[in-house]
Design an enzyme around this catalytic site. Sequence first.
Site, PDB file in Angstrom:
ATOM      1  N   PRO A   9       0.780  -1.234   0.000  1.00 23.49           N
ATOM      2  CA  PRO A   9       0.000   0.000   0.000  1.00 23.49           C
ATOM      3  C   PRO A   9       0.817   1.292   0.000  1.00 23.49           C
ATOM      4  CG  PRO A   9      -0.914  -1.542   1.581  1.00 23.49           C
ATOM      5  CD  PRO A   9       0.332  -2.168   1.037  1.00 23.49           C
ATOM      6  N   ASN A  10       0.402   2.198  -0.853  1.00 25.99           N
ATOM      7  CA  ASN A  10       0.904   3.575  -0.930  1.00 25.99           C
ATOM      8  C   ASN A  10       2.299   3.720  -1.546  1.00 25.99           C
ATOM      9  OD1 ASN A  10      -1.454   4.738   0.334  1.00 25.99           O
ATOM     10  ND2 ASN A  10      -0.736   3.737   2.196  1.00 25.99           N
ATOM     11  N   ARG A  17       4.778  11.184  -1.644  1.00 28.00           N
ATOM     12  CA  ARG A  17       4.450  10.970  -0.224  1.00 28.00           C
ATOM     13  C   ARG A  17       5.702  11.163   0.638  1.00 28.00           C
ATOM     14  NH1 ARG A  17       4.438   4.553   1.404  1.00 28.00           N
ATOM     15  NH2 ARG A  17       3.720   5.413   3.371  1.00 28.00           N
ATOM     16  N   TYR A  22      10.948   9.235   2.195  1.00 31.89           N
ATOM     17  CA  TYR A  22      11.044   8.216   1.138  1.00 31.89           C
ATOM     18  C   TYR A  22      11.803   8.681  -0.100  1.00 31.89           C
ATOM     19  CZ  TYR A  22       7.472   5.962   4.000  1.00 31.89           C
ATOM     20  OH  TYR A  22       6.785   5.394   5.039  1.00 31.89           O
ATOM     21  N   ASN A  74       8.091  -5.428   0.246  1.00 29.96           N
ATOM     22  CA  ASN A  74       7.891  -4.216   1.028  1.00 29.96           C
ATOM     23  C   ASN A  74       6.382  -4.117   1.234  1.00 29.96           C
ATOM     24  OD1 ASN A  74       7.584  -1.730   2.178  1.00 29.96           O
ATOM     25  ND2 ASN A  74       9.019  -0.681   0.819  1.00 29.96           N
ATOM     26  N   ALA A  77       2.564  -0.369   5.326  1.00 35.66           N
ATOM     27  CA  ALA A  77       2.014  -0.385   6.688  1.00 35.66           C
ATOM     28  C   ALA A  77       1.460  -1.751   7.096  1.00 35.66           C
ATOM     29  CB  ALA A  77       0.934   0.682   6.820  1.00 35.66           C
ATOM     30  N   GLU A  98      11.992  -9.255   4.006  1.00 34.16           N
ATOM     31  CA  GLU A  98      11.271  -8.011   4.353  1.00 34.16           C
ATOM     32  C   GLU A  98      12.127  -6.810   3.944  1.00 34.16           C
ATOM     33  OE1 GLU A  98      10.953  -7.495   8.598  1.00 34.16           O
ATOM     34  OE2 GLU A  98       9.562  -5.812   8.419  1.00 34.16           O
ATOM     35  N   HIS A 100      12.300  -2.425   3.476  1.00 31.23           N
ATOM     36  CA  HIS A 100      11.748  -1.082   3.716  1.00 31.23           C
ATOM     37  C   HIS A 100      12.708  -0.028   3.184  1.00 31.23           C
ATOM     38  CE1 HIS A 100       8.627  -2.768   6.207  1.00 31.23           C
ATOM     39  NE2 HIS A 100       9.553  -3.445   6.859  1.00 31.23           N
ATOM     40  N   ARG A 107      11.501   5.499  13.132  1.00 33.25           N
ATOM     41  CA  ARG A 107      10.484   6.509  12.819  1.00 33.25           C
ATOM     42  C   ARG A 107       9.780   6.957  14.087  1.00 33.25           C
ATOM     43  NH1 ARG A 107       8.518   5.433   7.487  1.00 33.25           N
ATOM     44  NH2 ARG A 107       7.020   7.119   7.843  1.00 33.25           N
TER      45      ARG A 107
HETATM   46  C1  DQA Z   1       7.714   1.382   4.558  1.00 40.04           C
HETATM   47  C2  DQA Z   1       7.629   1.655   6.067  1.00 40.04           C
HETATM   48  C3  DQA Z   1       6.200   1.472   6.583  1.00 40.04           C
HETATM   49  O1  DQA Z   1       6.156   1.786   7.963  1.00 40.04           O
HETATM   50  C4  DQA Z   1       5.267   2.408   5.842  1.00 40.04           C
HETATM   51  O2  DQA Z   1       3.940   2.184   6.260  1.00 40.04           O
HETATM   52  C5  DQA Z   1       5.390   2.320   4.373  1.00 40.04           C
HETATM   53  C6  DQA Z   1       6.717   2.229   3.779  1.00 40.04           C
HETATM   54  C7  DQA Z   1       9.111   1.681   4.012  1.00 40.04           C
HETATM   55  O3  DQA Z   1       9.394   1.223   2.902  1.00 40.04           O
HETATM   56  O4  DQA Z   1       9.910   2.373   4.645  1.00 40.04           O
HETATM   57  O5  DQA Z   1       4.406   2.405   3.645  1.00 40.04           O
HETATM   58  O6  DQA Z   1       7.440   0.006   4.338  1.00 40.04           O
END
Ligand code: DQA
Length: 146
Positions: A9-10, A17, A22, A74, A77, A98, A100, A107
Amino acid sequence: MRILILNGPNLNLLGQRETEIYGERDYEETMRAIGEYAASLGFSADIRQTNHEGTLIDWLHEADSEGVQAALLNAGALTHYSYALHDAIMSVNTTVYEIHLSDPRKRKETFRHHSVIKNACAGTFAGEEAESYKKALEHVRKEWSP
Ligand code: DQA
């Protein structure tokens, strides 16, 4: 070797964003660079993004049934609350890492400090923006090279 790179997501909104976290590069550009790097290491990378938890789970099941050995995930959230994703990773033979862009443990929002998928994954690469994916690719290449 085939590798699946899944973004949750996102992540499609990279470049707009929270750019201070990021980075300024958009999703297409970021994934193009990662895909090129994967190809230079000899991977055939299948890179996808979805905003839907179930789609990520379906893609993991599909990767398993197609015999894909490794996936970078990735989960955005969903990392912090998706037990369904945890269970999917536990259920497949595909080895999942995993990933990120940021380092969620550093954070300010405390909900990011815990990953419910971490224990199901073979490793975590975080906090280095696109380099997190590249480091994971290098790791997989080392681990899986004959
Ligand atoms: C993320 C970190 C997550 O906490 C966040 O919700 C994201 C991006 C990252 O790539 O740093 O959407 O996965």
